[in-house]
Design a protein around this motif. Structure first.
Motif, PDB file in Angstrom:
ATOM      1  N   ILE A 194       0.907  -1.125  -0.022  1.00 43.84           N
ATOM      2  CA  ILE A 194      -0.070   0.077  -0.212  1.00 43.84           C
ATOM      3  C   ILE A 194       0.984   1.409  -0.045  1.00 43.84           C
ATOM      4  CG2 ILE A 194      -1.715   1.520   1.174  1.00 43.84           C
ATOM      5  CD1 ILE A 194      -2.823  -1.295  -0.018  1.00 43.84           C
ATOM      6  N   VAL A 195       0.636   2.113  -0.967  1.00 45.24           N
ATOM      7  CA  VAL A 195       1.624   3.201  -1.166  1.00 45.24           C
ATOM      8  C   VAL A 195       0.780   4.529  -1.281  1.00 45.24           C
ATOM      9  CG1 VAL A 195       3.360   2.078  -2.110  1.00 45.24           C
ATOM     10  CG2 VAL A 195       1.704   3.056  -3.752  1.00 45.24           C
ATOM     11  N   HIS A 196       1.229   5.771  -1.148  1.00 40.46           N
ATOM     12  CA  HIS A 196       0.799   7.098  -1.193  1.00 40.46           C
ATOM     13  C   HIS A 196       1.916   7.746  -2.013  1.00 40.46           C
ATOM     14  CE1 HIS A 196       2.544   7.657   2.619  1.00 40.46           C
ATOM     15  NE2 HIS A 196       2.499   8.928   2.285  1.00 40.46           N
ATOM     16  N   ASN A 197       1.633   9.361  -2.155  1.00 43.44           N
ATOM     17  CA  ASN A 197       2.415  10.024  -2.902  1.00 43.44           C
ATOM     18  C   ASN A 197       3.349   9.496  -4.116  1.00 43.44           C
ATOM     19  OD1 ASN A 197       3.653  12.723  -2.801  1.00 43.44           O
ATOM     20  ND2 ASN A 197       5.422  11.802  -1.612  1.00 43.44           N
ATOM     21  N   ALA A 252      -2.287  10.144  -4.774  1.00 39.33           N
ATOM     22  CA  ALA A 252      -2.703   9.811  -3.539  1.00 39.33           C
ATOM     23  C   ALA A 252      -1.950  10.533  -2.640  1.00 39.33           C
ATOM     24  CB  ALA A 252      -2.393   8.280  -3.359  1.00 39.33           C
ATOM     25  N   ARG A 253      -2.407  11.808  -2.542  1.00 37.28           N
ATOM     26  CA  ARG A 253      -2.002  12.753  -1.579  1.00 37.28           C
ATOM     27  C   ARG A 253      -2.971  13.334  -0.777  1.00 37.28           C
ATOM     28  NH1 ARG A 253       1.945  16.912  -5.030  1.00 37.28           N
ATOM     29  NH2 ARG A 253       0.113  18.161  -4.729  1.00 37.28           N
ATOM     30  N   ALA A 254      -4.254  13.164  -0.775  1.00 43.16           N
ATOM     31  CA  ALA A 254      -5.387  13.656   0.081  1.00 43.16           C
ATOM     32  C   ALA A 254      -5.422  12.666   1.148  1.00 43.16           C
ATOM     33  CB  ALA A 254      -6.533  13.847  -0.927  1.00 43.16           C
ATOM     34  N   ALA A 255      -6.073  13.204   2.157  1.00 39.93           N
ATOM     35  CA  ALA A 255      -6.269  12.312   3.453  1.00 39.93           C
ATOM     36  C   ALA A 255      -7.108  11.187   3.200  1.00 39.93           C
ATOM     37  CB  ALA A 255      -7.446  13.388   4.387  1.00 39.93           C
ATOM     38  N   GLY A 256      -6.413  10.202   3.660  1.00 37.84           N
ATOM     39  CA  GLY A 256      -7.234   8.716   3.686  1.00 37.84           C
ATOM     40  C   GLY A 256      -6.697   8.023   2.303  1.00 37.84           C
ATOM     41  N   THR A 257      -6.191   8.561   1.303  1.00 41.96           N
ATOM     42  CA  THR A 257      -6.055   8.108   0.306  1.00 41.96           C
ATOM     43  C   THR A 257      -4.851   7.157   0.114  1.00 41.96           C
ATOM     44  OG1 THR A 257      -4.973   9.875  -0.868  1.00 41.96           O
ATOM     45  CG2 THR A 257      -7.314   9.926  -1.118  1.00 41.96           C
ATOM     46  N   TYR A 258      -4.966   6.280  -1.018  1.00 38.62           N
ATOM     47  CA  TYR A 258      -3.584   5.314  -1.122  1.00 38.62           C
ATOM     48  C   TYR A 258      -3.790   4.594  -2.561  1.00 38.62           C
ATOM     49  CZ  TYR A 258      -7.181   1.821   0.140  1.00 38.62           C
ATOM     50  OH  TYR A 258      -8.382   1.136  -0.118  1.00 38.62           O
ATOM     51  N   ALA A 259      -2.842   3.731  -3.018  1.00 38.69           N
ATOM     52  CA  ALA A 259      -2.723   3.076  -4.170  1.00 38.69           C
ATOM     53  C   ALA A 259      -2.232   1.784  -3.627  1.00 38.69           C
ATOM     54  CB  ALA A 259      -2.122   3.581  -5.245  1.00 38.69           C
TER      55      ALA A 259
END
Length: 280
Positions: free
Chosen positions: A140-143, A155-162
């Protein structure tokens, strides 16, 4: 973070649900990592309104967030988790072993005192950043970067992910929280974990005054507008319907027929109606 609700002691607090930010740092941000933020109020470079219903809001300092994670192979410690008025997610202040400080997006389950690092191959821990080449499938990653070296854009907003779901040639397959599948180069960087503040979408800000404080003006339509803004606008008292028979765009707004009867297509419509009546 948890949600906190209020008793309806005032009309504005009826149904109010906010995020409990008691665990966040309460001081001011690091001055060297901030800069001024000029208000646009929905105007472009010529001063014309290009985005309606914008204006006002609270004064803000912009926190310079490191989306690129260029500080490679240097370990940093999380000094504190801070609120950022410019985004829905929280930010974390990192102090590296060489003394440099930086803000990064705070992922979930990142606590004060944790160690983070950006490297070609790092441990799968929240806050660590690495390219997809050295990342196991299923992470699970973000940014997430779209172009190597450009900085995180997905995926930089609150609670988001990829979720990193596979490799295809020189590309990494990502499944976004919307269900969409995206391909990015395996050289692109991403940060492990989901973005902090997942309860952001569950808070209820209540009355319009708080929304205006965020920089969104009340949106009105039709008869309550001014004559220059809408053909139904203007008038004194309980007038409904406006004072201008023709709108600023040159078309009646009262249901009058606007089609040109001399157009060839209009004559074809009339002929087809006659043919239907005669049963042809």
């Amino acid at each position: 973070m948890a949600l906190k609700s209020y008793k309806p002691t005032t009309p504005g607090q009826r149904g109010l649900v906010l995020i409990d930010r008691s665990e966040l740092y309460k001081g001011r941000p690091v001055k060297s990592l901030t800069q001024g933020l000029t208000k646009k109020a929905g105007r472009n470079n010529t001063g014309r309104i290009t985005m309606r219903r914008r204006g006002g809001g609270a004064k803000r300092l912009y926190r310079i967030v490191d989306f690129k994670r260029n500080k490679r192979d240097v370990t940093g410690a999380v000094m504190r988790i801070e609120y950022d008025p410019n985004r829905t997610a929280f930010i974390a202040l990192i102090k590296y072993t060489d003394g440099e400080q930086a803000y990064i997006l705070a992922p979930q389950r990142l606590a004060v005192g944790d160690q983070v690092v950006a490297s070609e191959k790092a441990d799968i821990k929240p806050g660590n950043a690495m390219p997809f080449q050295g990342m196991p499938i299923g992470t699970i990653v973000h940014n997430v970067e779209l172009k190597p070296g450009k900085g995180g854009q997905i995926a930089r907003a609150a609670g988001t992910y990829a979720q990193f779901v596979g490799r295809d040639g020189g590309y990494a397959q990502l499944r976004l929280s919307s269900g969409e599948l995206r391909l990015v180069r395996q050289e692109c960087m991403a940060t492990v974990g989901a973005v902090s503040n997942p309860d952001n979408s569950n808070q209820n800000l209540g009355k319009a005054g708080r929304v205006r404080h965020m920089g969104k003006r009340p949106a009105v339509r039709g008869v309550v507008m001014n004559p220059i803004d809408h053909p139904h606008g203007g008038g004194e008292g309980r007038t409904s319907g406006g004072r201008h028979p023709v709108s600023p765009w040159g078309k009646p707004t009262k249901g009058a027929r606007t089609r040109n009867k001399n157009k060839a297509s209009s004559k074809l419509i009339v002929r087809s109606r006659h043919a239907k009546r005669k049963g042809r």
